[in-house]
Design a protein around this motif. Structure first.
Motif, mmCIF file in Angstrom:
data_model
loop_
_atom_site.group_PDB
_atom_site.id
_atom_site.type_symbol
_atom_site.label_atom_id
_atom_site.label_comp_id
_atom_site.label_asym_id
_atom_site.label_seq_id
_atom_site.Cartn_x
_atom_site.Cartn_y
_atom_site.Cartn_z
ATOM 1 N N TRP A 261 0.871 -1.205 0.096
ATOM 2 C CA TRP A 261 0.151 -0.084 -0.149
ATOM 3 C C TRP A 261 0.987 1.383 -0.051
ATOM 4 O O TRP A 261 0.327 2.556 -0.233
ATOM 5 N N LYS A 264 1.933 0.800 -4.105
ATOM 6 C CA LYS A 264 0.589 0.397 -4.909
ATOM 7 C C LYS A 264 0.859 0.874 -6.273
ATOM 8 O O LYS A 264 0.023 1.354 -6.910
ATOM 9 N N GLU A 267 -0.615 -4.666 -8.812
ATOM 10 C CA GLU A 267 -1.655 -5.395 -8.171
ATOM 11 C C GLU A 267 -1.286 -7.009 -8.832
ATOM 12 O O GLU A 267 -1.552 -7.098 -9.688
#
Length: 472
Positions: A261, A264, A267
């Motif tokens: 996070w 980021k 993904e």
């Protein structure tokens, strides 16, 4: 029966047998042992060392053993000393005296050295194919994100603007060199030790060139001592594999950071992630973490090989039985890592908006601001100092270089004009770096095409050795 029976008057202690045995790890070389034995028998028959008809029977018998092993009709005896003993014993049981003639003019020393070379040659080819697949994935993904601006880092601090495509192509270059190292290792191992005997060759009139040719080698080894007593080809391959694992580990570390996070930037696909047993929000990059961890295991295997060999006098010593587990585990580990790594990279979702936001918040266009002043005639060292003062001002006042008013710029130096905003645009900073090797999108696309072309031009490695029936 032991291949060395006759000299000894009593049976070996069972614990000694178990300690001495290598069947648990060298049984994977059954095909290579049979291929080498077929070539040896064919050569013995052609040279008149054994009867040509008997040589033909030996080759046919060995081919049948291979078929039975691969079909499951024949199971390897785990109590056998090694795969060579097992296959020769099975052949003798089937053919009688003809089977006993197979070992004429051959020692287990040159037989083992041959089998390992044959096996590792195939592993080089298989690993090269997997590395090509990974590099192709990187090239195609890099071309697709050639304009995705992201911060480049030094010391894990934001440094200068690059693109995600440029970052991926850095790894493509590393893996391209890894491919070269595998090819080099294969080239140097591709010489046939068969005919070296235990250490001093043989008095039989062998045609070593014929055996080497039948097995697809570039030629025979030229010193019988060297042929049986060095494993530099194992060490070289293990080194190439270890370097590749280091590159995979570094890439894994970045993937782990990027999917956090805090970054980021990407993904990972659900198929290549895991969850937590207690924290339902977690999505863990376990594959990348395992690859990073397994790099240490492969480096350990290389260290074991180097340490095992460093003090051995010529010629063969039993210490060298330790070569196989280390190098086999190294190639197995790299292959396993690539099997999971390639689709993980191929399916990962890239988040260019997050990369662009991170790039805007790190003064990574400061060098371009200094270069702007240099273009106006200011010496670089003076331009560097002015820009550093501007960055300090921005940090103190919570501003960025992009949103400073022109009056502030001119308060630091009168050479600043309205065109400074275009000069420090992140896209302009990236697009202007067109020097060979730079991150300009056109460079990234051209580099991707160049590497893909190199991969396409790579000739496939030689095919598996033909069956013995073609040699008689």
């Amino acid at each position: 029966m032991k291949l060395w029976a006759g000299r000894f008057q009593k049976e070996t202690d069972q614990k000694t047998n178990d300690f001495n045995s290598s069947i648990s790890f060298d049984s994977r070389m059954a095909r290579e042992d049979i291929e080498g034995s077929i070539a040896h028998a064919a050569m013995l028959g052609a040279c008149g060392v054994i009867d040509k008809d008997e040589a033909g029977k030996i080759c046919i018998g060995l081919e049948q053993i291979l078929r039975d092993l691969e079909s499951g009709a024949l199971q390897i005896d785990p109590s056998a000393e090694d795969i060579h003993t097992f296959i020769e014993g099975e052949l003798t049981q089937r053919l009688g005296d003809a089977g006993k003639r197979l070992h004429t003019a051959r020692s287990r020393n040159d037989q083992v050295a041959l089998d390992v070379r044959l096996y590792l040659r195939k592993q080089c080819d298989a690993l090269s194919g997997q590395l090509r697949d990974l590099t192709q994935v990187l090239c195609k993904k890099a071309a697709g994100y050639a304009e995705a601006v992201m911060p480049g880092y030094t010391h894990l601090q934001r440094a200068q603007p690059i693109t995600f495509g440029h970052h991926l192509m850095a790894y493509a270059e590393m893996f391209l060199r890894d491919l070269d190292r595998l090819r080099d290792a294969r080239k140097r191992m591709n010489f046939c030790p068969l005919g070296s005997g235990a250490l001093a060759g043989t008095t039989y009139p062998l045609d070593r060139g014929m055996t080497a040719s039948l097995l697809g080698f570039d030629g025979p080894t030229h010193n019988s001592l060297d042929g049986v007593s060095d494993r530099d080809f194992c060490m070289e391959l293990a080194a190439a594999v270890a370097i590749t694992m280091v590159h995979l580990s570094r890439f894994s570390e970045e993937i782990i950071l990027w999917c956090s996070w805090e970054f980021k930037f990407i993904e990972l696909d659900d198929a290549f992630s895991t969850g937590s047993s207690i924290m339902p929000q977690k999505k863990n990059p376990d594959i990348a973490e395992l690859v990073r961890g397994k790099a240490g295991r492969v480096i350990g295997g290389l260290t074991a090989l180097l340490t095992m060999m460093k003090g051995l006098p010529l010629a063969y010593n039993k210490d060298m039985q330790e070569d196989k587990e280390a190098v086999f585990d190294a190639v197995d580990t790299l292959s396993m890592c690539l099997t999971a790594f390639v689709p993980m990279v191929e399916t990962m979702k890239v988040l260019p908006e997050n990369m662009r936001r991170a790039a805007a918040r790190g003064f990574i266009n400061a060098t371009d601001c200094a270069d702007y002043l240099v273009g106006k005639g200011l010496p670089f060292r003076d331009a560097y100092k002015v820009t550093g003062s501007l960055v300090a001002y921005c940090i103190e006042h919570g501003r960025t270089l992009e949103d400073l008013p022109l009056e502030t710029y001119q308060a630091f130096h009168p050479l600043f004009g309205e065109d400074v905003y275009e000069a420090i645009s992140l896209e302009r900073c990236v697009n202007g770096r067109k020097v060979l090797g730079g991150p300009a999108p056109e460079n990234v696309r051209a580099e991707s095409e160049r590497v893909l072309a190199l991969l396409s031009a790579c000739e496939e490695q030689p095919e598996a050795v033909p069956g013995g029936e073609l040699w008689l």
